[in-house]
Design an enzyme around this catalytic site. Structure first.
Site, PDB file in Angstrom:
ATOM      1  N   CYS A 279       0.818  -1.207   0.000  1.00 38.57           N
ATOM      2  CA  CYS A 279       0.000   0.000   0.000  1.00 38.57           C
ATOM      3  C   CYS A 279       0.859   1.268   0.000  1.00 38.57           C
ATOM      4  O   CYS A 279       1.446   1.617  -1.007  1.00 38.57           O
ATOM      5  CB  CYS A 279      -0.983  -0.040   1.168  1.00 38.57           C
TER       6      CYS A 279
ATOM      7  N   HIS B  43      -3.975  -5.067   0.541  1.00 38.42           N
ATOM      8  CA  HIS B  43      -3.500  -5.583   1.833  1.00 38.42           C
ATOM      9  C   HIS B  43      -3.660  -7.106   1.890  1.00 38.42           C
ATOM     10  O   HIS B  43      -4.763  -7.618   2.095  1.00 38.42           O
ATOM     11  CB  HIS B  43      -4.289  -4.943   2.984  1.00 38.42           C
TER      12      HIS B  43
ATOM     13  N   GLU C 293      -2.659  -9.007   4.200  1.00 33.50           N
ATOM     14  CA  GLU C 293      -2.715  -9.461   5.582  1.00 33.50           C
ATOM     15  C   GLU C 293      -4.132  -9.577   6.130  1.00 33.50           C
ATOM     16  O   GLU C 293      -4.352 -10.245   7.144  1.00 33.50           O
ATOM     17  CB  GLU C 293      -1.885  -8.535   6.482  1.00 33.50           C
TER      18      GLU C 293
ATOM     19  N   SER D 285      -1.418 -13.742  31.728  1.00 39.31           N
ATOM     20  CA  SER D 285      -0.629 -13.815  32.959  1.00 39.31           C
ATOM     21  C   SER D 285      -0.399 -15.267  33.385  1.00 39.31           C
ATOM     22  O   SER D 285       0.642 -15.589  33.960  1.00 39.31           O
ATOM     23  CB  SER D 285      -1.304 -13.030  34.086  1.00 39.31           C
TER      24      SER D 285
END
Length: 508
Positions: free
Chosen positions: A78, A166, A168, A225
């Site tokens: 792009c 794009h 992705e 976590s």
């Protein structure tokens, strides 16, 4: 380890490029366009991201291509494609036709290594205001759409490729094939980036970094976590001291249930009741950024107090992951700021702990893959993401214990309903928002004037993009009825059907 470098020009899609490359089991790092790392022999190729900027703007991002163009395989996406075209002497102008959304490739150069196995009429996703009108003589077109002649090109004599769409995003149907062509066939990367290799490398790095020092970790009960805890425990064992704080903003009964779930994981965990401290600092605060900062500071204060009980602790560990980092980054390099994150921003000078974040480079789906490899039970790995600031950012006004109680009850009915109807694992994240409005209702023969709650459920992979979940109407009807009948203070339920973008997953 073979590495692909993604240079970020500010696109919100930059992280998706990296995630797609990692799906191919190839290690990928993202760096601001103006902070290019040393291009060692491990770096096999470079990808330029898109950008919210025009390459014709006075403040357009300008990368140093001295050690990249013509020396390493390069894929410009792009903005990157437009910048390279203009840099070489071509012409880039504002589009006469808005080039945003789905398009189809009407011509494909099947001899181009980048376009191998990309079929004619392949759907791609455009998202740009400028377009390339003319390319330099040594730039060869490799694909076109009806409206975009230079949808892709290659610079002759170089392994330099560029596309204006794009690959992705999932709307580009063959985008992963194109990226595979680049990183595997053109860059010749070894596809060895796996959960096993990440664990081995990270454990070694933690041991080298931390040594025999003691580490304090703030557990939340969530995926990030928990995986960070097991990973650290694998690296340093008894020197890891876990603290789980009840900030008064958790889900219903979560403090007790999470502590129970950690009992058989071999972790040294201490629970801390700090509800009132958080309620005090949040009293009267309505601005979402101020809430986040107040919560973040209070977390630090709580850990500072707790660290004094762990003799000679030198490190604070956090379950920060990459979307936390990128959504807190600034423009003109990393992507545009959406919101700050309580895990991002460093520690105050008075807190004499250094920071260790073993998952900082991972996306959520990668964290789960690593957790499974570590043997963490599915009930923890499969938990929906939950915001670090907790229910505070799902209460769209000042936070009070009563509002928390209402939202906990609503959330519990919604989440348990998803579990009971086998919908929980089909949803990436779900929760309820307490809105700062009240509405008129009728219960029995009485008029009510009570709160409105919004239910939110989305489907996603990494949280960078998300679609709202099309939950069954009869399920939503039952949940709405249960909430209104069982939660005192609520008389209206709405369902959020916004996707990300343009909305975010959380409301604040």
């Amino acid at each position: 380890m073979d590495t692909i470098i993604v240079l970020d020009f500010g696109s919100q899609y930059t992280q998706l490029i990296a995630r797609k490359v990692r799906e191919l089991n190839i290690y990928c790092e993202i760096h601001p366009f103006n902070k290019i790392p040393a291009l060692t022999s491990d770096v096999k190729g470079v990808i330029f991201s898109g950008s919210p900027y025009s390459c014709n703007a006075a403040d357009a991002p300008v990368p140093d291509m001295t050690n990249i163009k013509g020396k390493l395989p390069l894929l410009a996406v792009c903005y990157g494609a437009q910048y390279l075209a203009k840099w070489g002497g071509g012409s880039v102008q504002q589009s006469k036709i808005r080039e945003y959304g789905r398009a189809n490739l009407q011509w494909v150069d099947t001899t181009s290594p980048l376009m191998k196995d990309i079929p004619m009429h392949s759907q791609v996703w455009m998202s740009h205001g400028d377009t390339i009108e003319r390319v330099p003589d040594n730039y060869r077109c490799i694909c076109s759409t009806d409206n975009v002649k230079y949808a892709g090109y290659q610079i002759e004599g170089e392994q330099t490729y560029a596309i204006q769409f794009h690959p992705e995003v999932h709307h580009s149907v063959d985008g992963l094939t194109l990226l595979r062509n680049f990183v595997v066939d053109i860059c010749h990367c070894d596809q060895s980036w796996t959960p096993e290799s990440f664990i081995e490398l990270t454990v070694r790095q933690i041991r080298e970094k931390v040594g025999d020092d003691k580490v304090i970790l703030g557990l939340s009960g969530g995926v990030d976590s928990s995986v960070a805890a097991v990973l650290l425990n694998k690296a340093i064992g008894h020197n890891l001291h876990c603290i789980f704080v009840d900030n008064g903003l958790l889900r219903k009964n979560e403090f007790e249930s999470v502590l129970e779930s950690y009992k058989d994981m071999g972790l040294n965990v201490k629970g801390v009741d700090a509800k009132q401290r958080f309620y005090d600092v949040l009293s009267g605060v309505t601005d979402p950024e101020k809430k986040r900062k107040a919560i973040g500071k209070t977390f630090i204060d709580v850990f500072d107090d707790a660290s004094k009980e762990v003799t000679d602790a030198k490190w604070l560990a956090q379950g920060t992951i990459y979307p936390d980092v990128i959504e807190s980054s600034s423009v003109k390099g990393p992507s545009q700021t959406i919101k700050s994150h309580h895990n991002v921003g460093g520690l105050p000078d008075y807190m004499k702990l250094q920071l260790v974040e073993p998952l900082r480079s991972l996306f959520k789906d990668e964290v789960r893959r690593v957790g499974r490899q570590l043997g963490i039970k599915q009930e923890l790995i499969g938990r929906h993401p939950f915001p670090g600031p907790g229910l505070a950012i799902r209460i769209l006004s000042d936070v009070t214990p009563e509002k928390v109680r209402i939202l906990q009850e609503v959330d519990d009915i919604f989440i348990q309903g998803l579990r009971d109807n086998d919908l929980y694992d089909k949803v990436w994240q779900a929760g309820a928002m307490l809105l700062p409005v009240q509405s008129v209702g009728v219960m029995g023969d009485e008029r009510t004037y009570e709160s409105v709650v919004a239910l939110r459920a989305v489907e996603s992979v990494d949280g960078m993009t998300a679609d709202w979940s099309h939950l069954p109407y009869d399920f939503l009807a039952r949940v709405s009825n249960d909430i209104i009948n069982r939660v005192k203070g609520v008389n209206r339920v709405v369902y959020d059907i916004s996707s990300k973008p343009p909305a975010t997953i959380e409301w604040e």
